[in-house]
Design a protein around this motif. Structure first.
Motif, short mmCIF file in Angstrom:
data_model
loop_
_atom_site.label_atom_id
_atom_site.label_comp_id
_atom_site.label_asym_id
_atom_site.label_seq_id
_atom_site.Cartn_x
_atom_site.Cartn_y
_atom_site.Cartn_z
N ARG A 191 6.27 7.61 -48.75
CA ARG A 191 5.46 6.48 -49.13
C ARG A 191 6.19 5.27 -50.03
O ARG A 191 6.26 4.17 -49.91
CB ARG A 191 4.21 6.70 -49.79
CG ARG A 191 2.89 7.33 -48.72
CD ARG A 191 1.75 7.85 -49.90
NE ARG A 191 0.75 8.45 -48.78
CZ ARG A 191 -0.16 7.62 -48.22
NH1 ARG A 191 -0.28 6.66 -48.34
NH2 ARG A 191 -0.98 8.09 -47.72
N GLN A 192 7.21 6.03 -50.81
CA GLN A 192 8.18 5.07 -51.64
C GLN A 192 9.14 4.46 -50.82
O GLN A 192 9.06 3.30 -51.10
CB GLN A 192 8.87 6.19 -52.67
CG GLN A 192 8.04 6.88 -53.86
CD GLN A 192 8.79 7.90 -54.28
OE1 GLN A 192 9.97 8.12 -54.06
NE2 GLN A 192 8.10 8.57 -55.25
N ALA A 242 10.79 -0.57 -48.36
CA ALA A 242 11.00 -1.42 -47.22
C ALA A 242 10.17 -2.58 -47.06
O ALA A 242 10.75 -3.60 -46.76
CB ALA A 242 11.07 -0.67 -46.07
N ARG A 243 8.83 -2.43 -47.39
CA ARG A 243 7.97 -3.60 -47.43
C ARG A 243 8.35 -4.67 -48.39
O ARG A 243 8.10 -5.73 -47.99
CB ARG A 243 6.49 -3.09 -47.59
CG ARG A 243 5.88 -2.59 -46.45
CD ARG A 243 4.32 -2.24 -46.55
NE ARG A 243 4.03 -1.51 -45.26
CZ ARG A 243 2.88 -0.97 -45.25
NH1 ARG A 243 2.13 -0.59 -46.23
NH2 ARG A 243 2.60 -0.18 -44.10
N ALA A 244 8.93 -4.35 -49.59
CA ALA A 244 9.27 -5.27 -50.58
C ALA A 244 10.52 -5.90 -50.24
O ALA A 244 10.70 -7.01 -50.38
CB ALA A 244 9.55 -4.65 -51.83
N GLU A 245 11.39 -5.33 -49.06
CA GLU A 245 12.38 -5.82 -48.56
C GLU A 245 11.85 -6.60 -47.16
O GLU A 245 12.79 -7.36 -46.52
CB GLU A 245 13.48 -4.82 -48.25
CG GLU A 245 14.09 -4.12 -49.38
CD GLU A 245 14.84 -2.79 -49.13
OE1 GLU A 245 15.27 -2.70 -47.87
OE2 GLU A 245 15.26 -2.35 -50.05
N ARG A 289 17.30 4.94 -39.92
CA ARG A 289 17.47 4.45 -41.18
C ARG A 289 16.41 4.98 -42.03
O ARG A 289 16.69 5.47 -43.29
CB ARG A 289 17.53 3.09 -41.26
CG ARG A 289 17.76 2.51 -42.78
CD ARG A 289 17.82 0.78 -42.46
NE ARG A 289 17.68 0.25 -43.93
CZ ARG A 289 17.18 -0.83 -44.10
NH1 ARG A 289 16.62 -1.64 -43.06
NH2 ARG A 289 17.03 -1.21 -45.44
N PHE A 290 15.20 5.15 -41.85
CA PHE A 290 14.01 5.58 -42.57
C PHE A 290 14.31 7.00 -43.03
O PHE A 290 14.30 7.31 -44.09
CB PHE A 290 12.55 5.51 -41.90
CG PHE A 290 11.26 5.85 -42.45
CD1 PHE A 290 10.82 5.24 -43.47
CD2 PHE A 290 11.02 7.09 -42.15
CE1 PHE A 290 9.80 5.80 -44.01
CE2 PHE A 290 9.92 7.70 -42.77
CZ PHE A 290 9.26 6.78 -43.86
N SER A 291 14.83 7.82 -41.55
CA SER A 291 14.78 9.28 -41.86
C SER A 291 16.03 9.52 -42.55
O SER A 291 16.08 10.71 -43.40
CB SER A 291 15.01 9.71 -40.49
OG SER A 291 13.67 9.54 -39.87
N GLU A 292 17.23 8.77 -42.66
CA GLU A 292 18.32 8.83 -43.58
C GLU A 292 18.17 8.89 -45.10
O GLU A 292 18.26 9.63 -45.73
CB GLU A 292 19.32 7.87 -43.31
CG GLU A 292 20.14 8.27 -42.08
CD GLU A 292 21.36 9.04 -42.04
OE1 GLU A 292 21.31 9.77 -43.32
OE2 GLU A 292 21.94 9.29 -41.17
N LYS A 293 16.99 7.81 -45.24
CA LYS A 293 16.26 7.51 -46.50
C LYS A 293 15.75 8.85 -47.02
O LYS A 293 15.68 9.35 -48.27
CB LYS A 293 15.66 6.15 -47.02
CG LYS A 293 16.56 5.07 -46.86
CD LYS A 293 15.77 3.83 -47.03
CE LYS A 293 16.78 2.61 -46.81
NZ LYS A 293 17.45 2.69 -48.18
N LEU A 294 14.83 9.39 -46.25
CA LEU A 294 13.99 10.49 -46.35
C LEU A 294 14.95 11.81 -46.75
O LEU A 294 14.69 12.38 -47.51
CB LEU A 294 12.93 10.89 -45.54
CG LEU A 294 11.92 10.03 -45.21
CD1 LEU A 294 10.86 10.61 -44.22
CD2 LEU A 294 11.13 9.82 -46.55
N LEU A 295 15.80 11.85 -45.83
CA LEU A 295 16.71 13.01 -46.04
C LEU A 295 17.49 12.92 -47.26
O LEU A 295 17.65 14.10 -48.04
CB LEU A 295 17.99 13.13 -44.73
CG LEU A 295 18.75 14.48 -44.56
CD1 LEU A 295 17.84 15.36 -43.88
CD2 LEU A 295 20.01 14.01 -43.69
N GLU A 296 18.00 11.91 -47.70
CA GLU A 296 18.74 11.73 -49.13
C GLU A 296 17.91 11.88 -50.06
O GLU A 296 18.08 12.66 -51.09
CB GLU A 296 19.11 10.29 -49.11
CG GLU A 296 20.49 10.13 -48.25
CD GLU A 296 20.68 8.44 -48.22
OE1 GLU A 296 20.16 7.55 -49.10
OE2 GLU A 296 21.51 7.94 -47.47
N GLY A 297 16.57 11.46 -50.14
CA GLY A 297 15.42 11.69 -51.03
C GLY A 297 15.00 13.32 -51.06
O GLY A 297 15.06 13.71 -52.17
#
Length: 180
Positions: A36-37, A42-45, A57-65
């Motif tokens: 959700r974060q 991403a919505r803010a961007e 790209r979304f999944s990379e961010k999740l993986l990192e998080g």
């Protein structure tokens, strides 16, 4: 101290967040879902649904998080850390949409191992949609199957959490971990 890292897994609308919130209210250390974060950032961007438009790209961010959550959990001083979703969830969702992902996704799942996985099945009675959840109930069932496959792929024994009240589901998890 190396606390036990316990994942609460399941598709959308299965009650994971309600259980996590209940455990937090009971004083347990919990890490909340990060997708959700990522979606809201991403919505803010200016990207309405990053997972739908740029799934890798979304999944990379999740993986990192989620790797960060795992490493942060290692440093906690409590006996147990509950985590809303784990690393294999990232692969399950990519498999669900039929997309490919780099080897480091698999390597991360092989490197960072959780102590227990509690899985919540889709439950029509509690399923709801919201602005960050675009799946319908039938899609939630399909995602559930991908989650089962992803966790089993990495050798996890999944513990099914029965349908019940949030309090009883939380108690089931705590009792099975001998935490009450």
């Amino acid at each position: 101290m190396n606390p036990k890292k316990i994942v609460i897994a399941g598709g959308p609308g299965t009650g994971k967040t309600s259980i996590i919130n209940h455990l937090i209210a009971d004083g347990y250390l919990c890490y909340e879902e990060i997708s959700r974060q990522v979606t809201l950032q991403a919505r803010a961007e200016g990207i309405d649904q990053l997972f739908l438009t740029e799934p890798l790209r979304f999944s990379e961010k999740l993986l990192e998080g989620r790797i960060k959550q795992f490493n942060d959990a290692e440093k906690e001083s409590s006996e147990v850390v509950f985590i809303d979703r784990g690393l294999p969830d990232v692969l399950a969702y990519m498999d669900y949409i039929g997309d490919t992902y780099p080897d480091h996704f698999v390597n991360a799942c092989e490197t960072y191992k959780y102590d227990a996985i509690y899985i919540l099945a889709p439950w029509q009675d509690i399923f709801t949609s919201d602005s960050e959840r675009y799946e319908n109930f039938e899609e939630a069932i399909e995602i559930h199957h991908h989650l089962l496959e992803a966790y089993k792929r990495f050798g996890y024994h999944l513990i099914d959490v029965p349908f019940d009240s949030v309090e009883n589901r939380s108690k089931f998890i705590l009792d099975s971990l001998n935490l009450q």
